[in-house]
Design a protein around this motif. Structure first.
Motif, PDB file in Angstrom:
ATOM      1  N   TRP A  42       0.881  -1.165   0.000  1.00 18.01           N
ATOM      2  CA  TRP A  42       0.000   0.000   0.000  1.00 18.01           C
ATOM      3  C   TRP A  42       0.915   1.210   0.000  1.00 18.01           C
ATOM      4  CZ3 TRP A  42      -4.827   1.131  -0.954  1.00 18.01           C
ATOM      5  CH2 TRP A  42      -5.343   2.359  -0.552  1.00 18.01           C
ATOM      6  N   ALA A  43       0.782   2.063  -1.005  1.00 16.39           N
ATOM      7  CA  ALA A  43       1.682   3.205  -1.133  1.00 16.39           C
ATOM      8  C   ALA A  43       0.887   4.458  -1.460  1.00 16.39           C
ATOM      9  CB  ALA A  43       2.728   2.941  -2.216  1.00 16.39           C
ATOM     10  N   ASP A  44       0.615   5.246  -0.423  1.00 12.82           N
ATOM     11  CA  ASP A  44      -0.025   6.546  -0.603  1.00 12.82           C
ATOM     12  C   ASP A  44      -1.309   6.442  -1.429  1.00 12.82           C
ATOM     13  OD1 ASP A  44      -0.172   9.340  -0.192  1.00 12.82           O
ATOM     14  OD2 ASP A  44       0.849   9.741  -2.089  1.00 12.82           O
ATOM     15  N   GLY A  45      -2.183   5.507  -1.024  1.00 11.73           N
ATOM     16  CA  GLY A  45      -3.473   5.390  -1.677  1.00 11.73           C
ATOM     17  C   GLY A  45      -3.518   4.457  -2.872  1.00 11.73           C
ATOM     18  N   GLU A  46      -2.436   3.766  -3.157  1.00 11.45           N
ATOM     19  CA  GLU A  46      -2.398   2.853  -4.303  1.00 11.45           C
ATOM     20  C   GLU A  46      -1.900   1.482  -3.868  1.00 11.45           C
ATOM     21  OE1 GLU A  46      -0.778   4.406  -8.127  1.00 11.45           O
ATOM     22  OE2 GLU A  46      -0.018   5.994  -6.829  1.00 11.45           O
ATOM     23  N   ILE A  47      -2.419   0.459  -4.518  1.00  9.67           N
ATOM     24  CA  ILE A  47      -1.876  -0.878  -4.325  1.00  9.67           C
ATOM     25  C   ILE A  47      -0.813  -1.097  -5.389  1.00  9.67           C
ATOM     26  CG2 ILE A  47      -2.389  -3.339  -4.491  1.00  9.67           C
ATOM     27  CD1 ILE A  47      -5.032  -2.788  -3.143  1.00  9.67           C
ATOM     28  N   LYS A  60      -0.056  15.567   3.908  1.00  5.18           N
ATOM     29  CA  LYS A  60       0.821  15.955   5.013  1.00  5.18           C
ATOM     30  C   LYS A  60       1.573  14.750   5.572  1.00  5.18           C
ATOM     31  CE  LYS A  60      -1.651  20.090   6.326  1.00  5.18           C
ATOM     32  NZ  LYS A  60      -1.203  20.791   5.174  1.00  5.18           N
ATOM     33  N   SER A  61       0.968  13.567   5.462  1.00  2.00           N
ATOM     34  CA  SER A  61       1.654  12.346   5.888  1.00  2.00           C
ATOM     35  C   SER A  61       1.376  11.251   4.863  1.00  2.00           C
ATOM     36  CB  SER A  61       1.200  11.908   7.277  1.00  2.00           C
ATOM     37  OG  SER A  61      -0.161  11.564   7.256  1.00  2.00           O
ATOM     38  N   LEU A  62       2.305  10.331   4.770  1.00  4.73           N
ATOM     39  CA  LEU A  62       2.197   9.241   3.806  1.00  4.73           C
ATOM     40  C   LEU A  62       1.965   7.927   4.525  1.00  4.73           C
ATOM     41  CD1 LEU A  62       5.244  10.054   1.511  1.00  4.73           C
ATOM     42  CD2 LEU A  62       2.854  10.607   1.113  1.00  4.73           C
ATOM     43  N   GLU A  63       1.176   7.084   3.909  1.00  9.38           N
ATOM     44  CA  GLU A  63       0.988   5.738   4.428  1.00  9.38           C
ATOM     45  C   GLU A  63       1.577   4.775   3.404  1.00  9.38           C
ATOM     46  OE1 GLU A  63      -2.475   2.807   6.213  1.00  9.38           O
ATOM     47  OE2 GLU A  63      -3.055   4.679   5.243  1.00  9.38           O
TER      48      GLU A  63
END
Length: 182
Positions: free
Chosen positions: A19-24, A80-83
């Motif tokens: 999972w990278a900033d809203g994308e698989i 502002k933050s990344l997942e």
């Protein structure tokens, strides 16, 4: 596709899902030997000032050191933050033949379970002639260092390791293993 390739050459294959900033994001498929494959990979998301467009940033998704995706983002849309996190891997086990000619597939190995427990993932997937999903629960033990391949059966992972086990025929729904065997 990885099932067909493994079925033809007998080599295990694996890929990881992130999972990278809203994308698989799917990693490249890695090919191992007839007994093991190492999956993994590293992923990173970077935002930087766009080199030519005023008011824009450049987003780059980097997988295993190479830019996988590049996108221009209006500066107000930069989060502002990344997942960014590893979700799970999928790997294959090749078929084997017994002395009497019967075809069989190995189930999850002790190493498969140890890798799941040591990772931050809650699920791992195995492709044989079926799709198997193994899911860690809050009751799953943290220490499985003494686990042996000979112990790993569907009943053992469900009843002793307190893991969820799902099985699916290709192109069909996955069902909880213990519900299939009542």
């Amino acid at each position: 596709k990885i099932y067909r390739k493994t079925d033809i050459d007998g080599l295990e294959r694996a890929f990881s899902i992130f999972w990278a900033d809203g994308e698989i994001i799917f990693s490249e498929v890695k090919t191992g030997s007839d007994r093991m494959v190492t999956s993994g990979g590293s992923i990173q998301v970077k935002y930087s000032h766009h080199p030519t467009r005023e008011g824009y940033a450049r987003k780059e998704v980097i997988l295993d050191g190479s830019v996988l995706k590049r996108k221009d983002v209006y500066y107000e849309k930069v989060p502002k933050s990344l997942e960014v996190q590893y979700l799970f891997n999928i790997h294959t086990h090749p078929k084997h033949s017994s002395e009497d000619g019967k075809v069989f597939y190995n189930f999850f190995s002790a190493q498969d379970i140890k890798s799941l427990i040591s990772s931050k993932a809650i699920v791992t997937a195995l492709i044989t002639d079926k799709l198997w999903l193994l899911i860690r629960t809050k009751s799953t033990p943290f220490d499985v260092s003494n686990l042996l391949d000979s112990q790993v059966t569907p009943e053992y992972v469900q009843n002793t390791l307190h893991m969820g086990l799902y099985k699916a025929e290709f192109n069909n729904k996955a069902y909880r293993y213990d519900l299939l065997n009542r």
